[in-house]
Design a protein around this motif. Structure first.
Motif, PDB file in Angstrom:
ATOM      1  N   TYR B   9       5.561   7.360  -5.408  1.00 46.55           N
ATOM      2  CA  TYR B   9       4.585   7.486  -4.528  1.00 46.55           C
ATOM      3  C   TYR B   9       3.375   7.682  -4.994  1.00 46.55           C
ATOM      4  N   GLY B  10       2.945   7.059  -6.102  1.00 40.60           N
ATOM      5  CA  GLY B  10       1.388   6.945  -6.565  1.00 40.60           C
ATOM      6  C   GLY B  10       0.425   5.999  -6.023  1.00 40.60           C
ATOM      7  N   ASN B  11      -0.355   5.328  -6.514  1.00 39.09           N
ATOM      8  CA  ASN B  11      -1.436   4.644  -5.997  1.00 39.09           C
ATOM      9  C   ASN B  11      -0.808   3.412  -5.313  1.00 39.09           C
ATOM     10  N   ILE B  12       0.145   2.867  -6.072  1.00 41.41           N
ATOM     11  CA  ILE B  12       0.892   1.513  -5.557  1.00 41.41           C
ATOM     12  C   ILE B  12       1.865   1.816  -4.323  1.00 41.41           C
ATOM     13  N   GLY B  13       2.717   3.149  -4.569  1.00 40.40           N
ATOM     14  CA  GLY B  13       3.614   3.283  -3.370  1.00 40.40           C
ATOM     15  C   GLY B  13       2.675   3.715  -2.117  1.00 40.40           C
ATOM     16  N   LYS B  14       1.310   4.427  -2.126  1.00 42.04           N
ATOM     17  CA  LYS B  14       0.766   4.557  -1.106  1.00 42.04           C
ATOM     18  C   LYS B  14       0.127   3.410  -0.515  1.00 42.04           C
ATOM     19  N   ALA B  15      -0.443   2.460  -1.363  1.00 46.76           N
ATOM     20  CA  ALA B  15      -0.907   1.402  -0.812  1.00 46.76           C
ATOM     21  C   ALA B  15       0.273   0.276  -0.011  1.00 46.76           C
ATOM     22  N   ALA B  16       1.500   0.428  -0.749  1.00 45.43           N
ATOM     23  CA  ALA B  16       2.802  -0.242  -0.174  1.00 45.43           C
ATOM     24  C   ALA B  16       3.175   0.397   1.261  1.00 45.43           C
ATOM     25  N   GLU B  17       2.895   1.580   1.378  1.00 47.61           N
ATOM     26  CA  GLU B  17       3.070   2.102   2.528  1.00 47.61           C
ATOM     27  C   GLU B  17       2.481   1.411   3.543  1.00 47.61           C
ATOM     28  N   GLN B  18       1.002   1.250   3.448  1.00 47.05           N
ATOM     29  CA  GLN B  18       0.144   0.634   4.450  1.00 47.05           C
ATOM     30  C   GLN B  18       0.657  -0.719   4.625  1.00 47.05           C
ATOM     31  N   ALA B  19       1.118  -1.478   3.465  1.00 49.09           N
ATOM     32  CA  ALA B  19       1.233  -3.089   3.680  1.00 49.09           C
ATOM     33  C   ALA B  19       2.633  -3.282   4.603  1.00 49.09           C
ATOM     34  N   ILE B  20       3.636  -2.259   4.269  1.00 49.76           N
ATOM     35  CA  ILE B  20       4.717  -2.313   5.175  1.00 49.76           C
ATOM     36  C   ILE B  20       4.655  -2.205   6.573  1.00 49.76           C
ATOM     37  N   MET B  21       3.869  -1.098   6.771  1.00 49.08           N
ATOM     38  CA  MET B  21       3.396  -0.923   8.257  1.00 49.08           C
ATOM     39  C   MET B  21       2.771  -1.940   8.764  1.00 49.08           C
ATOM     40  N   GLN B  22       2.196  -2.740   8.443  1.00 51.01           N
ATOM     41  CA  GLN B  22       1.326  -3.767   8.802  1.00 51.01           C
ATOM     42  C   GLN B  22       2.002  -5.091   8.965  1.00 51.01           C
ATOM     43  N   ALA B  23       3.347  -5.165   8.121  1.00 48.48           N
ATOM     44  CA  ALA B  23       4.011  -6.343   8.183  1.00 48.48           C
ATOM     45  C   ALA B  23       4.866  -6.473   9.607  1.00 48.48           C
ATOM     46  N   PRO B  24       4.782  -7.792   9.974  1.00 50.89           N
ATOM     47  CA  PRO B  24       5.372  -7.747  11.365  1.00 50.89           C
ATOM     48  C   PRO B  24       6.930  -7.811  11.349  1.00 50.89           C
ATOM     49  N   ASP B  25       7.640  -8.046  10.083  1.00 49.92           N
ATOM     50  CA  ASP B  25       9.100  -8.290  10.180  1.00 49.92           C
ATOM     51  C   ASP B  25       9.669  -7.200   9.154  1.00 49.92           C
ATOM     52  N   MET B  26       8.885  -5.990   9.033  1.00 44.70           N
ATOM     53  CA  MET B  26       9.456  -5.055   8.139  1.00 44.70           C
ATOM     54  C   MET B  26       9.548  -3.449   8.826  1.00 44.70           C
ATOM     55  N   GLU B  27      10.128  -2.770   8.363  1.00 44.09           N
ATOM     56  CA  GLU B  27      10.308  -1.478   8.861  1.00 44.09           C
ATOM     57  C   GLU B  27      10.391  -0.531   7.515  1.00 44.09           C
ATOM     58  N   LEU B  28       9.644   0.540   7.263  1.00 45.09           N
ATOM     59  CA  LEU B  28       9.856   1.533   6.301  1.00 45.09           C
ATOM     60  C   LEU B  28      10.711   2.333   6.650  1.00 45.09           C
ATOM     61  N   VAL B  29      11.775   2.481   5.809  1.00 42.53           N
ATOM     62  CA  VAL B  29      12.828   3.436   6.084  1.00 42.53           C
ATOM     63  C   VAL B  29      13.242   4.452   5.151  1.00 42.53           C
ATOM     64  N   GLY B  30      12.071   4.798   4.088  1.00 45.33           N
ATOM     65  CA  GLY B  30      12.159   6.047   3.465  1.00 45.33           C
ATOM     66  C   GLY B  30      11.117   5.839   2.077  1.00 45.33           C
ATOM     67  N   ILE B  31      10.702   7.065   1.586  1.00 44.68           N
ATOM     68  CA  ILE B  31       9.689   7.129   0.576  1.00 44.68           C
ATOM     69  C   ILE B  31      10.520   8.052  -0.313  1.00 44.68           C
ATOM     70  N   PHE B  32      10.643   7.719  -1.448  1.00 46.15           N
ATOM     71  CA  PHE B  32      11.228   8.764  -2.193  1.00 46.15           C
ATOM     72  C   PHE B  32      10.194   8.896  -3.616  1.00 46.15           C
ATOM     73  N   HIS B  33      10.348   9.961  -3.984  1.00 49.03           N
ATOM     74  CA  HIS B  33       9.424  10.186  -5.323  1.00 49.03           C
ATOM     75  C   HIS B  33      10.378  10.152  -6.513  1.00 49.03           C
ATOM     76  N   HIS B  34       9.858   9.690  -7.621  1.00 51.15           N
ATOM     77  CA  HIS B  34      10.454   9.108  -8.760  1.00 51.15           C
ATOM     78  C   HIS B  34      11.503  10.407  -9.454  1.00 51.15           C
ATOM     79  N   ASN B  35      11.205  11.527  -9.138  1.00 49.12           N
ATOM     80  CA  ASN B  35      12.222  12.742  -9.475  1.00 49.12           C
ATOM     81  C   ASN B  35      13.254  12.993  -8.404  1.00 49.12           C
ATOM     82  N   ASP B  36      13.193  12.185  -7.166  1.00 47.86           N
ATOM     83  CA  ASP B  36      14.135  12.633  -6.321  1.00 47.86           C
ATOM     84  C   ASP B  36      15.814  11.781  -6.688  1.00 47.86           C
ATOM     85  N   SER B  37      16.598  12.046  -6.104  1.00 51.54           N
ATOM     86  CA  SER B  37      17.966  11.411  -6.467  1.00 51.54           C
ATOM     87  C   SER B  37      17.763  10.233  -5.437  1.00 51.54           C
TER      88      SER B  37
END
Lengths: 285, 285
Positions: B9-37
């Motif tokens: 969830y750095g610069n690209i992850g944050k931008a991806a969140e916006q892009a997914i929310m604006q995609a008509p055919d996608m649903e954001l199901v989770g954001i995981f940090h790189h040290n999460d399991s």
């Protein structure tokens, strides 16, 4: 070696001959004129470089015999229905037809698709020319009363164009009637047009052309992403080269049992190239 | 709806969140940090927006569970081997991994492939910037003794670049040793470099970037075809948007049972777009 034949030996057919001879993976197995019988054509792929309005008929005949085809069908409003006509024949006979394979439609279509993927919201403008439009020139020449013609595309901004059609009349024809036939033709009905009578079209008969595709769009919610593609080219040479790249792609689609009719945006771009996968990735990606 | 998760969830992850929310055919199901399991991630596709050197490890773990992955792995010299590592895992678990999906590698790779198809002989130059390179910045930050860093790419013509690396040292570190580590890193070893000590990297930390890809080549034996692609963009926003387009493509590749690891040049461009076939052809081809 991919066995390629050319059907139609005008500007594009002649350029395709050069492109095939320089392709490391292709062999030119025949050149056929558009009034030859095509029943004798034996090839893996036939490049159909006849006038657009004859393309579908020839493609159907070849696909029925299981021979893959490439065309540069360029009436944008009819591309989808052209594909629908060829698709079932190609699928039934385990062949591949790549349609509308030139630069526009063709590689410009790819650029527009990629720009849209990069910026889903925005506006794309395709500005052509100035240059001689082959499709419009052939269409103008085919109109009753026209002895010779050249259609020049002039960009007038924001993706809009004017057509300057230089026309040499058949002897005894009525200028106003011929002019009206050109203006009413579906090729010309959508743009501002000047129809200009000339004694000879020679001075206007060039092969230079170009395009500027511009998109201003939004990526990940952030606006003002500016994308631009431009080129200045030799028109038949580039069209033929794209057809040759598509001939290679057709063979690869067929080898992976992906039969049917496709446009350039249906094709994995790596299929266009005479490189193996490792080379392609290491030099391009 | 395509279920998409974000890992990192750095610069690209944050931008991806916006892009997914604006995609008509996608649903954001989770954001995981790189040290999460990551064992708990349930999604059709995961966008891996961690630092490049962590990408392969995460992609392997997800593909093993049959979850498709998108990454923007950007070490050009290692892309082919990265693909070879992921390919058998993806194939075995009927998943799709699209690697190196950003703008370079990514959409620039597509542009270079199309330009090569149009002009098989010639020379392509890719000129980046000026702009902050995310990959190089992350690489510089990861080097021992670096507290913070920004790497700016300066085009110096004909596809050559200089790297200006602004570095804030960790307290007590030796400047010459840190400088040498940066110069020796594989990310930096191939270009002229200035390593510049600063008290704060803030003034250099921008997201604007750009590229100019130029090719002069030969089509059908005719030289002097001039092709050019350029853009000015927000770097993480465009990278994320391309990853999102590739997430869509991955689902379509999987639906047509084309499992494995792929780069952008392996993908039919129509797969990137949230359009049905008829719309895509009528608006783009």
């Amino acid at each position: 070696m991919i066995k390629v034949a050319i059907l139609g030996y005008g500007n594009i057919g002649k350029a395709a001959e050069q492109a095939i001879m320089q392709a490391p993976d292709m062999e030119l197995v025949g050149i056929f004129h558009h009034n030859d019988s095509i029943d004798s054509i034996q090839a893996d792929v036939v490049l159909i470089s006849t006038p657009t309005r004859e393309v579908q008929h020839f493609a159907q005949s070849l696909l029925l015999r299981g021979i893959s085809t490439i065309d540069s069908f360029d009436i944008h409003t009819e591309i989808y229905s052209h594909m629908q006509v060829l698709k079932p024949i190609a699928m039934q006979h385990q062949a591949v037809s790549i349609i509308s394979a030139g630069w526009d439609p063709g590689t410009d279509s790819l650029i527009r698709a990629i720009m849209l993927a990069m910026t889903p919201e925005g506006q794309t403008y395709t500005n052509f020319g100035p240059g001689r439009s082959m499709g419009h020139t052939v269409a103008a020449k085919a109109i009753e009363g026209v002895k010779d013609a050249v259609s020049i595309t002039i960009p007038i901004g924001e993706g809009k164009h004017q057509r300057d059609v230089y026309v040499q009349l058949e002897e005894g024809e009525d200028w106003q009637m011929v002019r009206q036939r050109i203006i009413n033709d579906d090729y010309f009905a959508h743009d501002p047009i000047n129809v200009i009578p000339v004694d000879s079209v020679q001075p206007f008969d060039t092969h230079g052309h170009g395009v500027l595709i511009q998109r201003q769009g939004v990526a990940s919610g952030i606006s003002d992403q500016q994308l631009s593609f431009s080129m200045t080219i030799n028109n038949p040479a580039l069209t033929a080269q794209v057809m040759v790249a598509c001939a290679r792609a057709a063979v690869r689609m067929k080898a992976s049992q992906q039969y049917g009719a496709f446009t350039t945006i249906h094709i994995p771009p790596i299929y266009f190239l005479p490189l193996d996968e490792e080379q392609a990735i290491k030099t391009l990606v």
